[in-house]
Design a protein around this motif. Structure first.
Motif, PDB file in Angstrom:
ATOM      1  N   CYS A  82       0.850  -1.191   0.000  1.00 40.05           N
ATOM      2  CA  CYS A  82       0.000   0.000   0.000  1.00 40.05           C
ATOM      3  C   CYS A  82       0.888   1.245   0.000  1.00 40.05           C
ATOM      4  CB  CYS A  82      -0.902  -0.002   1.233  1.00 40.05           C
ATOM      5  SG  CYS A  82      -1.869   1.512   1.429  1.00 40.05           S
ATOM      6  N   SER A  97      -8.146  -4.829  -0.534  1.00 41.23           N
ATOM      7  CA  SER A  97      -7.708  -3.529  -1.050  1.00 41.23           C
ATOM      8  C   SER A  97      -8.611  -3.087  -2.185  1.00 41.23           C
ATOM      9  CB  SER A  97      -6.258  -3.606  -1.542  1.00 41.23           C
ATOM     10  OG  SER A  97      -6.169  -4.498  -2.649  1.00 41.23           O
ATOM     11  N   GLY A  98      -8.425  -1.849  -2.606  1.00 40.20           N
ATOM     12  CA  GLY A  98      -9.154  -1.320  -3.754  1.00 40.20           C
ATOM     13  C   GLY A  98      -8.181  -0.709  -4.744  1.00 40.20           C
ATOM     14  N   ASN A 100      -7.485   2.127  -7.422  1.00 42.66           N
ATOM     15  CA  ASN A 100      -7.958   3.449  -7.840  1.00 42.66           C
ATOM     16  C   ASN A 100      -7.416   3.792  -9.218  1.00 42.66           C
ATOM     17  OD1 ASN A 100      -9.043   3.454  -5.308  1.00 42.66           O
ATOM     18  ND2 ASN A 100      -7.762   5.082  -4.482  1.00 42.66           N
ATOM     19  N   ILE A 107      -4.792   0.572  -2.889  1.00 40.04           N
ATOM     20  CA  ILE A 107      -4.794   1.061  -1.511  1.00 40.04           C
ATOM     21  C   ILE A 107      -5.437   0.015  -0.602  1.00 40.04           C
ATOM     22  CG2 ILE A 107      -5.415   2.978   0.002  1.00 40.04           C
ATOM     23  CD1 ILE A 107      -3.736   3.806  -2.430  1.00 40.04           C
ATOM     24  N   ASP A 109      -7.470  -1.753   2.484  1.00 35.93           N
ATOM     25  CA  ASP A 109      -8.756  -1.396   3.079  1.00 35.93           C
ATOM     26  C   ASP A 109      -8.581  -0.574   4.354  1.00 35.93           C
ATOM     27  OD1 ASP A 109     -10.082  -2.682   1.076  1.00 35.93           O
ATOM     28  OD2 ASP A 109     -10.501  -4.517   2.210  1.00 35.93           O
ATOM     29  N   CYS A 111      -6.339   1.696   5.049  1.00 35.74           N
ATOM     30  CA  CYS A 111      -6.108   3.110   4.730  1.00 35.74           C
ATOM     31  C   CYS A 111      -7.358   3.765   4.163  1.00 35.74           C
ATOM     32  CB  CYS A 111      -4.940   3.237   3.749  1.00 35.74           C
ATOM     33  SG  CYS A 111      -3.313   2.936   4.517  1.00 35.74           S
ATOM     34  N   HIS A 112      -8.176   3.001   3.439  1.00 33.81           N
ATOM     35  CA  HIS A 112      -9.445   3.530   2.958  1.00 33.81           C
ATOM     36  C   HIS A 112     -10.354   3.901   4.131  1.00 33.81           C
ATOM     37  CE1 HIS A 112      -9.460   3.438  -1.378  1.00 33.81           C
ATOM     38  NE2 HIS A 112      -8.999   2.187  -1.423  1.00 33.81           N
ATOM     39  N   GLN A 116     -11.727   7.632   5.333  1.00 33.70           N
ATOM     40  CA  GLN A 116     -13.156   7.936   5.484  1.00 33.70           C
ATOM     41  C   GLN A 116     -13.459   8.516   6.868  1.00 33.70           C
ATOM     42  OE1 GLN A 116     -15.073   4.244   4.522  1.00 33.70           O
ATOM     43  NE2 GLN A 116     -14.650   4.415   2.331  1.00 33.70           N
ATOM     44  N   CYS A 123      -9.944  10.152  -3.704  1.00 36.02           N
ATOM     45  CA  CYS A 123      -8.834   9.199  -3.661  1.00 36.02           C
ATOM     46  C   CYS A 123      -7.868   9.606  -2.557  1.00 36.02           C
ATOM     47  CB  CYS A 123      -8.117   9.166  -5.007  1.00 36.02           C
ATOM     48  SG  CYS A 123      -6.608   8.154  -4.999  1.00 36.02           S
ATOM     49  N   VAL A 124      -7.564   8.690  -1.664  1.00 33.24           N
ATOM     50  CA  VAL A 124      -6.708   8.995  -0.527  1.00 33.24           C
ATOM     51  C   VAL A 124      -5.262   9.231  -0.957  1.00 33.24           C
ATOM     52  CG1 VAL A 124      -6.212   6.571  -0.035  1.00 33.24           C
ATOM     53  CG2 VAL A 124      -6.080   8.247   1.810  1.00 33.24           C
TER      54      VAL A 124
END
Length: 282
Positions: A82, A97-98, A100, A107, A109, A111-112, A116, A123-124
């Motif tokens: 990440c 993770s996701g 982007n 990234i 999960d 850190c997402h 939030q 986007c972080v």
């Protein structure tokens, strides 16, 4: 007339493997560039000795390739970490993770969720607002592709392969894009190419080509490619080589590889020590 194929190392007075002439200041011997087992005083001797040396040379070349395959790729690549917390993403990464498309960063999960909680809805990583439809997502992806971003090219290839984002499924286009992405350094693209060529479901089957792509990816730390190579070896009846692959990927955090070693162990193809090593490494 003909010397044996024995290893020649160092700069001492070795002999030409064909004529027996000793190396000296006047006679410079050169290694066989493929296996480096023997030396020759010249091209003519190398050609004359080729027929007798061919078998030993091929065997040593195969051994060297195996050494390279199993000694490299024990660390996960940069893309598996990440970029926010710099920690390795738990496997399988798609579940933890996701991805982007705005910055082509994966990234985790954690850190997402942290973003939030801080009220960050974009986007972080690059702070770009998330797209709301397939058309915008495709435009954003193509913009990154135009900049020769290997991750973006790989992502677009996936969309063509599966017919996503409103694109018509196009395997030929996907392979062309994966090939370009691989040339630009995408390890994931190598894995995709290895998978499609080995399977032969959507392209003409070429198992040898598929394995080579998977090997290239595995030697750069791709866990999925390493596990697939182990599965291929297991299907081919080589439990010894399969376990060597599974051990590497299990130690990198792949539970599926650990489960596969257990199955091989239960079938008698792996030792108790190897299974214990995999458990400890995992």
């Amino acid at each position: 007339m003909m010397m044996r194929c024995v290893p020649c190392e160092g700069d001492g007075d070795e002999a030409c493997a064909n004529c027996g002439k000793l190396g000296s200041d006047a006679v410079k011997l050169k290694n066989c560039t493929a296996c480096r087992l023997v030396k020759y005083c010249g091209v003519d001797c190398q050609r004359a000795h080729r027929k007798k040396h061919k078998k030993a040379c091929k065997q040593r070349v195969a051994e060297l390739k195996d050494e390279q395959l199993y000694s490299q790729g024990h660390e996960r690549p940069e893309g598996d970490f990440c970029p926010i917390c710099t920690l390795p993403i738990q496997l399988p990464m798609g579940d933890h993770s996701g991805f982007n498309i705005c910055c082509m960063q994966r990234i985790c999960d954690g850190c997402h969720v942290a973003a939030q909680k801080k009220g960050i809805v974009d986007c972080v990583f690059c702070r770009t607002p998330f797209v709301k439809n397939d058309a915008d997502a495709l435009v954003m992806t193509r913009a990154r592709v135009a900049k020769k971003d290997p991750a973006a090219i790989n992502d677009l290839a996936e969309k063509y392969f599966y017919g996503e984002l409103g694109l018509q499924q196009n395997t030929r286009k996907a392979i062309k894009l994966w090939t370009e992405a691989a040339e630009l350094g995408s390890i994931v693209a190598l894995c995709h190419l290895g998978t499609v060529y080995y399977g032969g479901d959507t392209v003409q089957e070429d198992k040898a080509k598929g394995v080579e792509f998977l090997k290239r990816a595995a030697m750069q730390g791709d866990v999925l490619s390493r596990r697939k190579l182990g599965a291929i070896e297991a299907c081919n009846g080589s439990a010894l080589h399969a376990v060597r692959h599974f051990l590497i990927s299990a130690k990198m955090g792949d539970k599926d590889s650990l489960d596969l070693i257990r199955k091989v162990f239960m079938a008698g193809g792996a030792t108790k020590a190897q299974y214990a090593e995999a458990l400890k490494g995992y």
